[in-house]
Design a protein around this motif. Structure first.
Motif, mmCIF file in Angstrom:
data_model
loop_
_atom_site.group_PDB
_atom_site.id
_atom_site.type_symbol
_atom_site.label_atom_id
_atom_site.label_comp_id
_atom_site.label_asym_id
_atom_site.label_seq_id
_atom_site.Cartn_x
_atom_site.Cartn_y
_atom_site.Cartn_z
ATOM 1 N N ALA A 185 0.784 -1.153 0.045
ATOM 2 C CA ALA A 185 0.029 0.247 -0.118
ATOM 3 C C ALA A 185 0.887 1.189 -0.090
ATOM 4 O O ALA A 185 0.698 2.232 -0.617
ATOM 5 C CB ALA A 185 -0.879 0.079 1.120
ATOM 6 N N LYS B 9 2.038 2.219 -3.254
ATOM 7 C CA LYS B 9 1.010 2.766 -4.229
ATOM 8 C C LYS B 9 0.507 4.393 -3.571
ATOM 9 O O LYS B 9 0.375 5.173 -4.291
ATOM 10 C CB LYS B 9 -0.441 2.005 -4.053
ATOM 11 C CG LYS B 9 -0.702 0.953 -4.694
ATOM 12 C CD LYS B 9 -0.254 0.969 -6.195
ATOM 13 C CE LYS B 9 -1.243 1.463 -7.121
ATOM 14 N NZ LYS B 9 -0.636 1.390 -8.637
ATOM 15 N N ARG B 10 0.853 4.492 -2.221
ATOM 16 C CA ARG B 10 0.676 5.919 -1.856
ATOM 17 C C ARG B 10 1.685 6.802 -2.460
ATOM 18 O O ARG B 10 1.422 7.944 -2.822
ATOM 19 C CB ARG B 10 0.796 6.001 -0.397
ATOM 20 C CG ARG B 10 -0.346 5.444 0.409
ATOM 21 C CD ARG B 10 -0.479 5.697 1.973
ATOM 22 N NE ARG B 10 -1.186 4.653 2.613
ATOM 23 C CZ ARG B 10 -0.827 3.652 3.261
ATOM 24 N NH1 ARG B 10 0.629 3.685 3.439
ATOM 25 N NH2 ARG B 10 -1.703 2.788 3.761
ATOM 26 N N HIS C 208 0.850 7.787 -5.854
ATOM 27 C CA HIS C 208 -0.417 8.911 -5.977
ATOM 28 C C HIS C 208 0.158 10.190 -5.659
ATOM 29 O O HIS C 208 -0.676 11.180 -6.169
ATOM 30 C CB HIS C 208 -1.353 8.551 -4.477
ATOM 31 C CG HIS C 208 -2.313 7.557 -5.027
ATOM 32 N ND1 HIS C 208 -1.958 6.275 -5.223
ATOM 33 C CD2 HIS C 208 -3.547 7.442 -5.262
ATOM 34 C CE1 HIS C 208 -3.127 5.356 -5.464
ATOM 35 N NE2 HIS C 208 -4.043 6.278 -5.396
ATOM 36 N N CYS D 159 -7.830 4.636 1.777
ATOM 37 C CA CYS D 159 -7.993 4.483 0.280
ATOM 38 C C CYS D 159 -9.436 4.778 -0.074
ATOM 39 O O CYS D 159 -9.883 5.185 -1.075
ATOM 40 C CB CYS D 159 -7.383 3.214 -0.164
ATOM 41 S SG CYS D 159 -5.777 2.709 0.231
ATOM 42 N N SER D 160 -10.224 3.856 0.961
ATOM 43 C CA SER D 160 -11.759 3.797 0.404
ATOM 44 C C SER D 160 -12.441 5.199 0.536
ATOM 45 O O SER D 160 -13.435 5.214 0.249
ATOM 46 C CB SER D 160 -12.326 2.914 1.194
ATOM 47 O OG SER D 160 -11.756 2.774 2.646
ATOM 48 N N HIS E 289 -11.758 5.966 -3.173
ATOM 49 C CA HIS E 289 -12.044 4.901 -3.971
ATOM 50 C C HIS E 289 -13.357 4.061 -3.799
ATOM 51 O O HIS E 289 -13.395 2.924 -3.293
ATOM 52 C CB HIS E 289 -11.042 3.737 -4.241
ATOM 53 C CG HIS E 289 -9.802 4.363 -4.625
ATOM 54 N ND1 HIS E 289 -9.453 4.263 -6.033
ATOM 55 C CD2 HIS E 289 -8.704 4.915 -4.111
ATOM 56 C CE1 HIS E 289 -8.248 4.789 -6.298
ATOM 57 N NE2 HIS E 289 -7.660 5.326 -5.084
ATOM 58 N N PRO F 242 -10.349 3.135 -9.843
ATOM 59 C CA PRO F 242 -11.196 2.050 -9.488
ATOM 60 C C PRO F 242 -11.832 2.043 -8.180
ATOM 61 O O PRO F 242 -11.560 2.799 -7.204
ATOM 62 C CB PRO F 242 -9.947 0.748 -9.081
ATOM 63 C CG PRO F 242 -8.678 1.874 -9.157
ATOM 64 C CD PRO F 242 -9.188 2.875 -10.077
ATOM 65 N N GLY F 243 -13.085 1.544 -8.051
ATOM 66 C CA GLY F 243 -13.991 1.641 -6.869
ATOM 67 C C GLY F 243 -15.134 2.750 -6.951
ATOM 68 O O GLY F 243 -16.138 2.783 -6.557
#
Lengths: 217, 548
Positions: B289, B292-293, B296, B487-488, B491, B506-507
């Protein structure tokens, strides 16, 4: 010709099949979670699991491709029309009449023609589609500055999701197929023990009995 | 012997408790005997001189400019340096747009314009005596060193002109300033110094920015990890680094995407970006994660995740202001109404005759948009369509622009006076000793006519009100990392970035066709399987019956 119990799935194949099954289940659950279909996991957990499972599956495929070509096992997946009609006819009519499956496994043909074609398509179309699109998706931030990146990502996501749906359909049919024929258990056991009924030519039988006694019962 | 052992044991047991008690008491909010520790101001902290020992600061002072002269007698070049900065000039020519900005010219959608109201507004000018156009910007002794550098908290400023009698009464009766005390207390600016003005922009605590309030004077970690008084204890200048009295970090020209990162040691003194300290891979890579951060950061400003809400810490910000209701009087006099109790228990005015109606908000979720750092202002000479809302400062930015990232904003909505005939904003003459000033006579027609005439600006004579927006990039009140967005939060459908265009997330995003066809295919397959299985089931029953 004699029907004998022959080990048609080596230990590696069985390991490959079941670990692949496990990873695909993980990818399906996490993937459709990321897509927003459920919220069993947080997005972060889902991304982590999805990525880990994907890399594990890629590694597994690297080994399996190597294995298929070094052991000549790829030949099981050469498409053929020989016997295809009978198999199709069986699933469409014969199965309802209580007929037996028309295909007999041969030592160098362990899949029926429909199976071989389906697995071949899976291997050369569907799987590459999902892992190529998945890798492009995952490494979006490396190519985000090329022109039309958003539109490309849009298409990549579309392909990736579309392939996932198709694989899900495959899995459903694949599992259902296990219930046809004698019994669910009889279809699953070969992938656990490795042994199944195979129609052997006298030469194959003699060869196996003499040179590969562990492979034949 | 036994008694001695017992005593020793008792002491051992009670001893720590007693010391605990003592430390509890030391944190009791009683006036501190000694000064709190200096805040971190970057490499300059510490200093090389003790200002209580300088003779220049022991001479009798009767006014601020006399102190300034004493300061400049040692700091010989500082006056020249200082006069170049925006705290002095109140003027900024944007090199990209050519627009003349700064408080000297701009109109905002709070108290509207400083121009013509310097007698009041220039309390926050870092100088002495700016009340009208006659102010001498070349006189070094007009610089106010104390407002930024004194640390006693006893120094204060009052309006540079008297204003209407109704107003000037508010500033009477203050204790005289002990100039020797404040002059000898000087240090690098503490949060309270900058806060004197910057926390109160727009006419009150946190009114304007939303992320700059008196709660930052001594904030806990939860409010701001960097300014945390018990922790890092950063002064404003720890990030807003200076070079010859020019500060880094401008709202007029924001660096929305700092690709340069930390630079070489001691090098970057031109930016106040997060990246200038944290670099361009700020998240330690200890998980997938975290990878990915770090990815971003090319799309998302640090502030977007790390400032999940603004106007935190118990001080509210204004979100709506309605000048249309201003001017109501009771018995011929202006009045105000309470109506909002903020988190720290303080009451806020929801109506003031001199300003209109206010709406407050706390713990607000920002607006998120692509932002390239470029603010485009509606200035006094900008013509606009009066039937549509006007953006006082609009901004651009997009996914395709490499300078842009997704930023959080406070959006301010205000109904404010405008020239309806010409379709422009107006300079309103709010403060003054004359008969025309609005804060005294409550006649907006007169005050606007005066304000426009004073600067030879065209005015149709017909004033009205237009709806305006202004956008304030959120960059302070950085929450601890455990409070950062997950994230959520983005996303997801109806997530924080719902209104952000130009991206596939995505999401959040779906291709309706793929989803529809996919679901139909899966359900269809299920039906085919069920149908197939049913036919098998019934035909096998038939076969069995036939066998019997």
């Amino acid at each position: 010709m004699a029907i004998r119990r022959v080990r048609i799935f080596t230990l590696f194949e069985r390991f490959w099949h079941w670990s692949q099954m496990f990873l695909i289940v993980v990818l399906m659950i996490t993937g459709f979670g990321l897509h927003g279909f459920h919220h069993l996991l947080t997005f972060e957990q889902a991304v982590t699991l999805h990525t880990l499972a994907a890399f594990s599956l890629l590694l597994l495929w690297a080994f399996s491709i190597f294995w298929l070509f070094t052991t000549r096992n790829w030949r099981h997946f050469i498409p053929t029309v020989k016997g295809m009609w009978q198999v199709l006819r069986f699933y469409s009519f014969g199965i309802f009449q209580g007929e037996h499956h028309p295909y007999r496994k041969a030592y160098w043909r362990k899949h029926n023609p429909l199976q071989a074609l389906a697995y071949l398509m899976l291997k050369i179309v569907l799987f590459p589609l999902i892992w190529v699109s998945g890798l492009i998706y995952l490494f979006y931030f490396l190519w985000r500055d090329i022109p039309h990146a958003t539109q490309i990502l849009d298409s990549v996501a579309l392909i990736h999701t579309g392939a996932a749906f198709t694989i899900l359909v495959f899995v459903m049919i694949h599992i259902y197929m296990l219930t046809t024929g004698h019994s669910f258990k009889e279809h699953v056991m070969p992938m656990i023990t490795g042994f199944d009924d195979v129609d052997l030519s006298p030469e194959e039988e003699a060869y196996l009995l003499k040179d590969e006694p562990g492979v034949i019962r | 012997m036994r008694a001695f052992l017992g005593l020793a044991l008792a002491l051992l047991l009670v001893g720590p408790l007693a010391t605990l008690n003592a430390s509890d008491q030391s944190q009791w909010p009683t006036p501190l005997a000694s000064k709190p520790p200096d805040q971190i101001s970057g490499p300059l902290s510490g200093g090389t001189g003790d200002h209580t020992k300088y003779d220049a600061l022991k001479q009798p002072f009767t006014s601020g400019p006399e102190v300034t002269k004493a300061c400049l007698s040692c700091h010989t070049e500082t006056g020249k340096h200082f006069m170049k900065n925006i705290h002095w000039t109140w003027e900024y020519r944007n090199p990209d747009t050519g627009q003349m900005l700064g408080k000297k010219h701009l109109i905002n959608n709070f108290c509207t314009n400083a121009r013509g109201n310097e007698g009041m507004c220039a309390q926050c000018h870092a100088g002495y005596g700016w009340k009208d156009e006659s102010f001498d910007f070349t006189d070094e002794t007009n610089i106010d060193c104390l407002v930024c550098h004194e640390t006693t908290g006893t120094y204060y400023k009052t309006p540079n002109s008297e204003g209407s009698p109704a107003c000037s009464i508010m500033f009477e009766g203050k204790p005289p300033i002990d100039y020797n005390l404040v002059a000898q207390s000087v240090n690098l600016p503490q949060r309270a110094n900058c806060g004197t003005c910057h926390f109160y922009g727009g006419g009150g605590d946190n009114v304007k920015h939303g992320d700059l309030s008196s709660a930052l004077t001594n904030p806990p970690r939860e409010l701001d990890v960097h300014m945390d008084a018990q922790g890092l204890n950063f002064a404003c200048t720890a990030c807003h680094v200076t070079k010859s009295h020019v500060w880094a970090g401008s709202r007029y020209r924001v660096i929305a995407n700092d690709e340069q990162g930390t630079g070489k040691p001691g090098q970057r003194r031109d930016v106040a970006t997060c990246e200038s300290c944290h670099g361009n891979e700020p998240h330690p890579v200890d998980s997938l994660a975290a990878f990915k951060r770090n990815d971003h950061i090319s799309s998302i400003a640090c502030q977007t995740c790390h400032i999940p809400e603004f106007a935190r810490g118990g001080v509210a910000t204004e979100t709506d202001w309605d000048w249309r209701t201003a001017g109501k009087t009771r018995n011929g006099e202006g009045y105000h109404e309470h109506g909002y109790t903020q988190g720290n228990g303080e009451e806020r005015y929801t109506y003031k005759s001199i300003k209109g109606t206010f709406t407050y908000g706390e713990n607000l979720v920002p607006l998120y948009r692509w932002f390239d750092g470029q603010m485009d202002y509606t200035t006094i000479d900008t013509k606009f369509d009066i039937t549509k809302p006007v953006a006082i400062n609009d901004f651009t930015g997009s996914r395709e622009d490499p300078r842009s990232r997704i930023w959080p904003f406070k959006k301010m909505t205000t109904w404010m006076p405008a020239d309806m005939g010409n379709g422009t904003l107006v300079y309103n003459h709010l403060w003054g000793e004359d008969e025309d000033s609005y804060w005294g006579n409550y006649d907006m027609g007169r005050s606007i006519a005066h304000g426009m005439k004073q600067f030879n600006l065209p005015y149709s004579g017909e004033y009205g009100f237009v709806e305006t927006f202004s956008y304030w990039p959120i960059t302070h009140m950085v929450a601890p990392k455990e409070e950062a967005l997950a994230c959520s939060d983005c996303h997801a459908e109806n997530g924080r970035l719902d209104g952000v265009t130009g991206i596939y997330m995505p999401g959040r995003d779906h291709n309706v066709w793929v989803d529809t066809i996919g679901i139909i295919a899966v359900i269809g397959t299920l039906f085919v399987i069920l149908g197939h299985a049913l036919i098998r089931f019934f035909s096998s029953m038939k076969t069995k019956q036939g066998q019997h």
